[in-house]
Structures are given as structure tokens and as C-alpha cells.
Design a protein around this motif. Structure first.
Motif, mmCIF file in Angstrom:
data_model
loop_
_atom_site.group_PDB
_atom_site.id
_atom_site.type_symbol
_atom_site.label_atom_id
_atom_site.label_comp_id
_atom_site.label_asym_id
_atom_site.label_seq_id
_atom_site.Cartn_x
_atom_site.Cartn_y
_atom_site.Cartn_z
ATOM 1 N N PHE A 157 0.859 -1.186 0.000
ATOM 2 C CA PHE A 157 0.000 0.000 0.000
ATOM 3 C C PHE A 157 0.887 1.226 0.000
ATOM 4 N N PRO A 158 0.802 2.106 -1.010
ATOM 5 C CA PRO A 158 1.689 3.269 -1.106
ATOM 6 C C PRO A 158 1.577 4.169 0.117
ATOM 7 N N ALA A 159 2.707 4.779 0.479
ATOM 8 C CA ALA A 159 2.727 5.676 1.637
ATOM 9 C C ALA A 159 1.759 6.837 1.442
ATOM 10 N N GLU A 160 1.665 7.338 0.198
ATOM 11 C CA GLU A 160 0.742 8.446 -0.070
ATOM 12 C C GLU A 160 -0.697 8.023 0.190
ATOM 13 N N ALA A 161 -0.995 6.747 -0.119
ATOM 14 C CA ALA A 161 -2.356 6.260 0.113
ATOM 15 C C ALA A 161 -2.649 6.167 1.606
ATOM 16 N N TRP A 162 -1.623 5.765 2.398
ATOM 17 C CA TRP A 162 -1.826 5.712 3.851
ATOM 18 C C TRP A 162 -2.108 7.111 4.396
ATOM 19 N N VAL A 163 -1.364 8.101 3.914
ATOM 20 C CA VAL A 163 -1.578 9.477 4.367
ATOM 21 C C VAL A 163 -2.981 9.943 4.012
ATOM 22 N N LEU A 164 -3.388 9.664 2.756
ATOM 23 C CA LEU A 164 -4.728 10.059 2.327
ATOM 24 C C LEU A 164 -5.797 9.366 3.154
ATOM 25 N N LEU A 165 -5.573 8.082 3.441
ATOM 26 C CA LEU A 165 -6.544 7.341 4.247
ATOM 27 C C LEU A 165 -6.646 7.939 5.646
ATOM 28 N N ALA A 166 -5.492 8.298 6.237
ATOM 29 C CA ALA A 166 -5.505 8.896 7.566
ATOM 30 C C ALA A 166 -6.257 10.224 7.567
#
Length: 360
Positions: A256-265
Motif C-alpha cells: 500500500f503506497p505511503a501516499e495512500a496511507w496518508v490520504l486514508l488517515a
């Protein structure tokens, strides 16, 4: 007036294309390529362009040049010794297997000019053998396809035969490597002298393989570069080799891309805040009361939905935090009331048990 006549000559050179079908298990197959006009100091190359490297066999005036040969053809190809003199460039391919199926191109090069002489479409078919009462049983060639994600603890490459009737050598090979040996078992002991070092300490077979006929190979910690075609060759004295091809594909694990984790958060935080605001508004919803100036009185509703203790204190305040009305110990407390509201308020208890109150 002079007239010029231009002659256009169209030269069509036919390229010979042939098709061959052969069953796996034959000793060899001949890929035919002949040419009557042999230039001086030529180089003859057999190639298969769906492979990397594509060279199957190369011959020049000094002899065979096999440095760039694809390792799956190592020690399996040959040409006549006088081929560059006679023009017979046919290629002998020994022990053909199903993965040898493909298009083979015969090209001659001299003085920097390359010329394709022929193409051969080779189809190697698996042949199903059945056991006869007075014959040694032969096993058909098997082909498997496996997919595994990098990071897995191990992957099992299958290879089974019904029984073994004599001294046995089992070799797992990968012909795009040099050396091609992945794992070798002679009788009941591993022989790893010629093992390719990238597989060192990563391969194993069952100790009772000869008894069970299960010659499957366990490959530990598979990597992306392990993706390839693996061949299990079983040689029993007095019998034809038995082969199994396993096409292994090692895939990169999905991360899971780091950018996606940030967006999810961010989305979770935003949703939490929105829900909190909604609940706060729902709980803090203020009733709106409109009245004309000069009326005798107005009732401001306030009801408690829980049971209030006898000594509960009720305060009415305005937006400037001035005390409009105070009720405590079952009586009004005018001394705490702001003077603006003195003698202008009272609270009516509709339900003594629940302490519901109204201010008018």
C-alpha cells in the motif's frame, strides 16, 4: 529530344519457412538450413528471438562460438564440421522438450551484411505413454505453472513419478543460468558440486524421494529473479529420461503506497471530525423561540430526560453568561440572579420526580 528509358527490376528473394513437429522423448531433431552460395569468412547464427539471450548456436570460420549461447541449449546443439564449406547449416537439437517449441531463425553474416536463410517453426509435443505388461513404464512430460509472492517462506516445485526401478539421478535445472543446475540428487544423497550459487542453502528434496517417487523441490525465500522455467529430469539406468517443466512466476508483494496511507488517515480524521460536529449539533440543538415585543411573557422550554436528584441545581444563563434564573434546594435563588432579570422570571416544575422545568 533525348528519351530516357528506365528499367525497374523487382527482385524477390524467397525466405524458406518450414514447420516441424516432434514428440518429446526422441533422441534429436534436425532443423534444416542450406544455401548454395557461401561467402568468404561467414558467421552462421541460429537464433530464437523469444529468448534472452536469443542465440541458440553460432559458427564462424574458427569453429563453434558459444559464449553468448542461451544456457538452456548448453551441450544440446551441434552442426556438421564442414558446414561452412558445403553450405549445409542444419542444426541438430538433442533431447527436445516442450519448452523448446518456438521459431528458429538461420542467419548468415559476411562483410557486415546479414541475410536470413530460413525459419523453422518447431513444435515439440508431449506424448502419453501407457504401461504394457512386458515393458518398462514411461511417464509423459508434465508441465506446471506456479505463482508465488516474494517474501513467502518457500514454494514447492512438483515432480512425481509412479516408481523407480534402479539407480537414479534427479536434476533440477534452469537453462537460462550458467551453470544451470538448481539441485541434484544421486540415489539418496544430494550432489551440489555444480549447483548454481544463487540457490545455495535454498533448495531441498525429501529424504525418502526414491521410496515415494516424490522428487518435488522446495525453494526457500523465493525472489523476483527466481522467476523462470525449471526442468526436473529423472534418469533411471536403462530407461528414457522423465521430465517435468515448472514455470515459476514470483510476483512483487502488493504494498500500500505511503501516499495512500496518508490520504486514508486524512479521510479518517475528516470523517471523525465531521461525525463529531454532527453529533455535537444534534446534542446541542438549540430550540428557537420567536415572540413579538410587548407580549406579557414568553416560555423558554427546558426538559430533563433523566431523573434529577432532589438537591440538583438548575441555572439559566444568557450568551453573556449572566444568570437569568437559579433554582436550587427546591426554591429559586434570586440573590444569584442578575439584576436585569430580577422579579421577571420563574420556573414551573411540571414533573417533580424528573425535575422538568420551564422558564417564562
Amino acid at each position: 529530344m533525348k528519351m530516357f528509358v528506365v528499367f525497374v527490376i523487382l527482385l524477390h528473394v524467397s525466405q524458406h519457412v518450414s514447420a516441424l513437429e516432434v514428440y518429446e522423448g526422441v533422441e534429436s531433431v534436425l532443423l534444416t538450413c542450406k544455401d548454395t552460395s557461401v561467402p568468404a569468412r561467414p558467421t552462421l547464427v541460429w537464433t530464437r528471438h523469444d529468448l534472452d539471450p536469443p542465440i541458440v548456436h553460432e559458427r564462424n570460420d574458427a569453429g563453434d562460438e558459444l559464449i553468448d549461447q542461451n544456457q538452456r541449449y548448453r551441450r544440446r546443439t551441434s552442426m556438421k564440421t564442414d558446414s561452412l564449406r558445403t553450405g549445409d547449416f542444419s542444426l541438430t537439437l538433442r533431447n527436445p522438450i516442450i519448452s523448446d517449441s518456438g521459431t528458429y531463425t538461420c542467419t548468415i553474416t559476411a562483410f557486415g551484411n546479414a541475410r536470413t536463410l530460413t525459419q523453422v517453426e518447431l513444435q515439440v509435443k508431449g506424448q502419453q505413454h501407457t504401461q504394457k505388461p512386458d515393458e518398462t513404464m514411461k511417464v509423459s512430460h508434465q508441465v506446471f505453472t506456479l505463482e508465488v509472492y516474494e517474501g513467502a517462506e518457500s514454494v514447492l516445485l512438483p515432480c512425481h513419478i509412479p516408481f523407480v526401478s534402479g539407480p537414479t539421478t534427479v536434476v533440477w535445472s534452469r537453462y537460462d543460468l550458467n551453470p544451470p543446475t538448481v539441485h541434484q540428487r544421486q540415489q539418496e544423497e544430494d550432489e551440489l558440486t555444480d549447483q548454481n550459487q544463487r540457490y545455495r542453502d535454498r533448495t531441498s528434496m525429501k529424504t525418502d524421494a526414491l521410496q515415494t517417487g516424490d522428487f518435488s523441490l522446495t525453494l526457500r525465500k523465493p525472489h523476483i529473479f527466481d522467476s523462470s522455467n525449471y526442468t526436473c529430469t529423472i534418469r533411471v539406468t536403462g530407461e528414457e529420461p522423465r521430465l517435468t517443466d515448472v514455470q515459476l512466476q514470483v510476483k512483487e508483494p502488493y504494498i500500500f503506497p505511503a501516499e495512500a496511507w496518508v490520504l486514508l488517515a486524512v479521510l479518517i480524521i475528516a470523517a471523525t471530525v465531521a461525525l463529531g460536529v454532527y453529533l455535537w449539533k444534534l446534542l446541542k440543538k438549540v430550540p428557537k423561540v420567536e415572540v413579538d415585543s410587548g407580549v406579557e411573557s414568553v416560555q423558554l422550554p427546558c426538559k430533563a430526560t433523566v431523573h434529577l436528584h432532589e438537591d440538583a441545581k438548575v441555572e439559566w444563563t444568557n450568551r453573556k453568561n449572566r444568570k437569568v434564573h437559579v433554582y436550587e434546594d427546591n426554591s429559586e435563588q434570586p440573590e444569584e440572579q442578575h439584576q436585569v432579570y430580577r422579579d421577571r422570571t420563574k420556573m414551573l416544575r411540571e414533573n417533580p420526580k424528573q425535575k422538568s422545568a420551564k422558564v417564562i
